[in-house]
Design a protein around this motif. Structure first.
Motif, PDB file in Angstrom:
ATOM      1  N   PRO A 145      -9.382  16.500  23.212  1.00 64.66           N
ATOM      2  CA  PRO A 145     -10.470  15.707  23.785  1.00 64.66           C
ATOM      3  C   PRO A 145     -10.229  14.228  23.451  1.00 64.66           C
ATOM      4  O   PRO A 145      -9.794  13.915  22.342  1.00 64.66           O
ATOM      5  CB  PRO A 145     -11.717  16.223  23.057  1.00 64.66           C
ATOM      6  CG  PRO A 145     -11.341  17.568  22.548  1.00 64.66           C
ATOM      7  CD  PRO A 145      -9.873  17.481  22.234  1.00 64.66           C
ATOM      8  N   SER A 146     -10.489  13.363  24.419  1.00 62.80           N
ATOM      9  CA  SER A 146     -10.279  11.934  24.197  1.00 62.80           C
ATOM     10  C   SER A 146     -11.057  11.133  25.231  1.00 62.80           C
ATOM     11  O   SER A 146     -11.094  11.519  26.406  1.00 62.80           O
ATOM     12  CB  SER A 146      -8.795  11.581  24.343  1.00 62.80           C
ATOM     13  OG  SER A 146      -8.631  10.172  24.420  1.00 62.80           O
ATOM     14  N   PRO A 147     -11.638   9.980  24.809  1.00 66.05           N
ATOM     15  CA  PRO A 147     -12.305   9.128  25.803  1.00 66.05           C
ATOM     16  C   PRO A 147     -11.309   8.614  26.846  1.00 66.05           C
ATOM     17  O   PRO A 147     -11.676   8.197  27.920  1.00 66.05           O
ATOM     18  CB  PRO A 147     -12.865   7.966  24.979  1.00 66.05           C
ATOM     19  CG  PRO A 147     -12.685   8.316  23.564  1.00 66.05           C
ATOM     20  CD  PRO A 147     -11.678   9.408  23.471  1.00 66.05           C
ATOM     21  N   LEU A 151      -4.745  15.297  27.480  1.00 73.80           N
ATOM     22  CA  LEU A 151      -5.887  14.595  26.920  1.00 73.80           C
ATOM     23  C   LEU A 151      -7.004  14.727  27.950  1.00 73.80           C
ATOM     24  O   LEU A 151      -6.787  14.418  29.136  1.00 73.80           O
ATOM     25  CB  LEU A 151      -5.578  13.115  26.672  1.00 73.80           C
ATOM     26  CG  LEU A 151      -4.973  12.763  25.311  1.00 73.80           C
ATOM     27  CD1 LEU A 151      -3.627  13.460  25.110  1.00 73.80           C
ATOM     28  CD2 LEU A 151      -4.845  11.274  25.130  1.00 73.80           C
ATOM     29  N   VAL A 152      -8.189  15.173  27.505  1.00 76.45           N
ATOM     30  CA  VAL A 152      -9.275  15.480  28.438  1.00 76.45           C
ATOM     31  C   VAL A 152     -10.578  14.877  27.936  1.00 76.45           C
ATOM     32  O   VAL A 152     -10.880  14.913  26.745  1.00 76.45           O
ATOM     33  CB  VAL A 152      -9.442  17.009  28.586  1.00 76.45           C
ATOM     34  CG1 VAL A 152     -10.595  17.336  29.544  1.00 76.45           C
ATOM     35  CG2 VAL A 152      -8.147  17.649  29.094  1.00 76.45           C
ATOM     36  N   SER A 153     -11.328  14.262  28.869  1.00 74.99           N
ATOM     37  CA  SER A 153     -12.628  13.671  28.518  1.00 74.99           C
ATOM     38  C   SER A 153     -13.736  14.440  29.224  1.00 74.99           C
ATOM     39  O   SER A 153     -13.600  14.803  30.397  1.00 74.99           O
ATOM     40  CB  SER A 153     -12.684  12.205  28.986  1.00 74.99           C
ATOM     41  OG  SER A 153     -14.031  11.714  28.911  1.00 74.99           O
ATOM     42  N   LEU A 211     -18.383   9.709  22.216  1.00 80.65           N
ATOM     43  CA  LEU A 211     -18.824  10.622  21.154  1.00 80.65           C
ATOM     44  C   LEU A 211     -18.170  10.199  19.843  1.00 80.65           C
ATOM     45  O   LEU A 211     -17.312   9.315  19.823  1.00 80.65           O
ATOM     46  CB  LEU A 211     -18.392  12.054  21.513  1.00 80.65           C
ATOM     47  CG  LEU A 211     -18.920  12.597  22.862  1.00 80.65           C
ATOM     48  CD1 LEU A 211     -18.230  13.913  23.200  1.00 80.65           C
ATOM     49  CD2 LEU A 211     -20.425  12.780  22.811  1.00 80.65           C
ATOM     50  N   ASN A 212     -18.500  10.857  18.755  1.00 87.37           N
ATOM     51  CA  ASN A 212     -17.892  10.508  17.461  1.00 87.37           C
ATOM     52  C   ASN A 212     -16.668  11.352  17.140  1.00 87.37           C
ATOM     53  O   ASN A 212     -15.991  11.153  16.142  1.00 87.37           O
ATOM     54  CB  ASN A 212     -18.917  10.657  16.332  1.00 87.37           C
ATOM     55  CG  ASN A 212     -19.927   9.530  16.347  1.00 87.37           C
ATOM     56  OD1 ASN A 212     -19.612   8.411  16.760  1.00 87.37           O
ATOM     57  ND2 ASN A 212     -21.151   9.828  15.954  1.00 87.37           N
ATOM     58  N   GLY A 213     -16.423  12.343  17.988  1.00 94.48           N
ATOM     59  CA  GLY A 213     -15.276  13.216  17.728  1.00 94.48           C
ATOM     60  C   GLY A 213     -15.145  14.238  18.839  1.00 94.48           C
ATOM     61  O   GLY A 213     -15.948  14.277  19.772  1.00 94.48           O
ATOM     62  N   VAL A 270     -17.804  18.394  19.915  1.00 91.20           N
ATOM     63  CA  VAL A 270     -18.816  18.649  20.955  1.00 91.20           C
ATOM     64  C   VAL A 270     -18.134  18.906  22.294  1.00 91.20           C
ATOM     65  O   VAL A 270     -18.495  19.814  23.042  1.00 91.20           O
ATOM     66  CB  VAL A 270     -19.781  17.438  21.073  1.00 91.20           C
ATOM     67  CG1 VAL A 270     -20.587  17.500  22.347  1.00 91.20           C
ATOM     68  CG2 VAL A 270     -20.684  17.366  19.859  1.00 91.20           C
ATOM     69  N   ALA A 271     -17.086  18.125  22.567  1.00 87.93           N
ATOM     70  CA  ALA A 271     -16.354  18.286  23.829  1.00 87.93           C
ATOM     71  C   ALA A 271     -15.692  19.665  23.897  1.00 87.93           C
ATOM     72  O   ALA A 271     -15.704  20.316  24.945  1.00 87.93           O
ATOM     73  CB  ALA A 271     -15.304  17.184  23.949  1.00 87.93           C
ATOM     74  N   VAL A 272     -15.142  20.136  22.782  1.00 88.87           N
ATOM     75  CA  VAL A 272     -14.471  21.442  22.787  1.00 88.87           C
ATOM     76  C   VAL A 272     -15.483  22.558  23.036  1.00 88.87           C
ATOM     77  O   VAL A 272     -15.224  23.474  23.825  1.00 88.87           O
ATOM     78  CB  VAL A 272     -13.700  21.681  21.469  1.00 88.87           C
ATOM     79  CG1 VAL A 272     -13.231  23.131  21.366  1.00 88.87           C
ATOM     80  CG2 VAL A 272     -12.497  20.741  21.394  1.00 88.87           C
TER      81      VAL A 272
HETATM   82  C1  JDH Z   1      -9.453   0.306  18.932  1.00 92.24           C
HETATM   83  N1  JDH Z   1     -10.543   1.143  19.439  1.00 92.24           N
HETATM   84  C2  JDH Z   1     -10.594   1.109  20.900  1.00 92.24           C
HETATM   85  C3  JDH Z   1     -11.698   2.013  21.443  1.00 92.24           C
HETATM   86  N2  JDH Z   1     -11.561   3.379  20.944  1.00 92.24           N
HETATM   87  C4  JDH Z   1     -12.625   4.202  21.545  1.00 92.24           C
HETATM   88  C5  JDH Z   1     -13.041   5.421  20.745  1.00 92.24           C
HETATM   89  C6  JDH Z   1     -12.120   6.377  20.412  1.00 92.24           C
HETATM   90  C7  JDH Z   1     -12.531   7.501  19.664  1.00 92.24           C
HETATM   91  C8  JDH Z   1     -13.856   7.638  19.293  1.00 92.24           C
HETATM   92  C9  JDH Z   1     -14.318   8.802  18.499  1.00 92.24           C
HETATM   93  N3  JDH Z   1     -13.485   9.974  18.762  1.00 92.24           N
HETATM   94  C10 JDH Z   1     -12.518  10.436  17.920  1.00 92.24           C
HETATM   95  C11 JDH Z   1     -11.936  11.547  18.509  1.00 92.24           C
HETATM   96  C12 JDH Z   1     -12.583  11.774  19.747  1.00 92.24           C
HETATM   97  C13 JDH Z   1     -12.433  12.713  20.759  1.00 92.24           C
HETATM   98  C14 JDH Z   1     -13.201  12.637  21.902  1.00 92.24           C
HETATM   99  C15 JDH Z   1     -14.140  11.603  22.034  1.00 92.24           C
HETATM  100  C16 JDH Z   1     -14.934  11.472  23.281  1.00 92.24           C
HETATM  101  N4  JDH Z   1     -15.795  10.457  23.462  1.00 92.24           N
HETATM  102  N5  JDH Z   1     -16.325  10.571  24.697  1.00 92.24           N
HETATM  103  C17 JDH Z   1     -15.819  11.629  25.331  1.00 92.24           C
HETATM  104  N6  JDH Z   1     -16.142  12.030  26.618  1.00 92.24           N
HETATM  105  C18 JDH Z   1     -14.933  12.233  24.446  1.00 92.24           C
HETATM  106  C19 JDH Z   1     -14.239  13.428  24.806  1.00 92.24           C
HETATM  107  N7  JDH Z   1     -13.755  14.404  25.172  1.00 92.24           N
HETATM  108  C20 JDH Z   1     -14.321  10.664  21.011  1.00 92.24           C
HETATM  109  C21 JDH Z   1     -13.544  10.758  19.871  1.00 92.24           C
HETATM  110  C22 JDH Z   1     -14.759   6.682  19.637  1.00 92.24           C
HETATM  111  C23 JDH Z   1     -14.358   5.563  20.370  1.00 92.24           C
HETATM  112  C24 JDH Z   1     -11.544   3.395  19.481  1.00 92.24           C
HETATM  113  C25 JDH Z   1     -10.379   2.520  18.972  1.00 92.24           C
END
Ligand code: JDH
Length: 237
Positions: A85-87, A132-134, A140-142, A145-147
């Motif tokens: 999961p990743s933004p 990598l999937v959003s 989100l903080n991690g 929740v996405a999984v």
């Molecule tokens: C330099 N800066 C440049 C901006 N980035 C942005 C950023 C990167 C990670 C996080 C927190 N985080 C960590 C692992 C992880 C996995 C999925 C998701 C997630 N968020 N939203 C979705 N739909 C998700 C999904 N699926 C968030 C995650 C927060 C903000 C940070 C670094």
């Protein structure tokens, strides 16, 4: 289907045994393993993160624990798909859920902090199909929740998991439209009546009404889902 999840919060997945997924596991259709990333650290503090090269706020997840954790899960024999999961990922859709529901083995890597060292994605891609999937355009903080969301959408499509496969056919997004409104007894409730056609017993009229109701709802709420040549698309009011 088997899936494995790597996370620093394994307890986050204790609820998987409830409801659909639990039934599927007890029925032998699905199996899973939850792996604590910290079990693959070797320092006293079980450290999984470090400061980012190039500076910037927050911390980045170290590659070594990820490499070791995935070494213990990835087995070429069952050709797994690894999903992080990743933004910055491709958007998770019903179509992708359907595609992944056909796979024998899924591995999910839950990042935290500001994300995972890029080399983890690059190295994993040399040994397994890696995506990598959003789950949407919000932060989100991690990945946990996405999984959970992706697992619910994927596993319900695995043959044998849902009792009545018919219920998987007329769903939102399944046919590219939002689902039609649903009603049940009583026929009248607080001055609101069930549409007469649904109580008519006329199956063709009911099917026609439902299709038009789906199309009207989609035009109103999600015109982006309609093909560009869909006539009569009215802007959402
Ligand atoms: C330099 N800066 C440049 C901006 N980035 C942005 C950023 C990167 C990670 C996080 C927190 N985080 C960590 C692992 C992880 C996995 C999925 C998701 C997630 N968020 N939203 C979705 N739909 C998700 C999904 N699926 C968030 C995650 C927060 C903000 C940070 C670094």
């Amino acid at each position: 289907m088997r899936f494995d999840v790597v996370t620093i919060f394994p307890e986050f997945f204790d609820t998987l045994d409830i409801s659909l997924l639990g039934r599927a596991r007890r029925g032998g259709t699905v199996s899973w393993g939850i792996h604590d990333l910290r079990d693959h650290t070797h320092d006293r503090h079980r450290t999984v993160d470090d400061t980012p090269y190039g500076g910037g706020a927050g911390m980045v997840m170290r590659p070594e624990p990820w490499g070791e954790a995935l070494d213990g899960i990835l087995d070429d024999a069952d050709d797994p798909v690894v999903i992080f999961p990743s933004p910055a990922g491709e958007v998770f859709t019903q179509s992708l859920a359907r595609e992944l529901s056909q796979e024998k083995h899924l591995v999910f890597g839950c990042g935290r902090y500001e994300g995972i060292d890029q080399r983890v994605f690059e190295h994993t891609a040399t040994r397994a199909r890696t995506r990598l999937v959003s789950i949407g355009d919000y932060v989100l903080n991690g990945g946990e929740v996405a999984v959970v969301a992706m697992l619910e959408a994927i596993v319900r499509l695995v043959p044998g998991v849902v009792g009545n496969p018919e219920s998987l056919v007329e769903e939102s997004h399944e046919a590219g439209l939002l689902e039609y409104p649903s009603y049940t007894k009583p026929p009248a409730w607080r001055g609101l009546d069930v549409p007469d056609v649904l109580r008519s017993g006329n199956h063709k009229a009911i099917a026609d009404w439902r299709l038009e109701a789906s199309r009207e709802r989609t035009r109103r709420v999600r015109p982006d889902l309609l093909p560009p040549d869909d006539e009569g698309v009215s802007p959402a009011r």
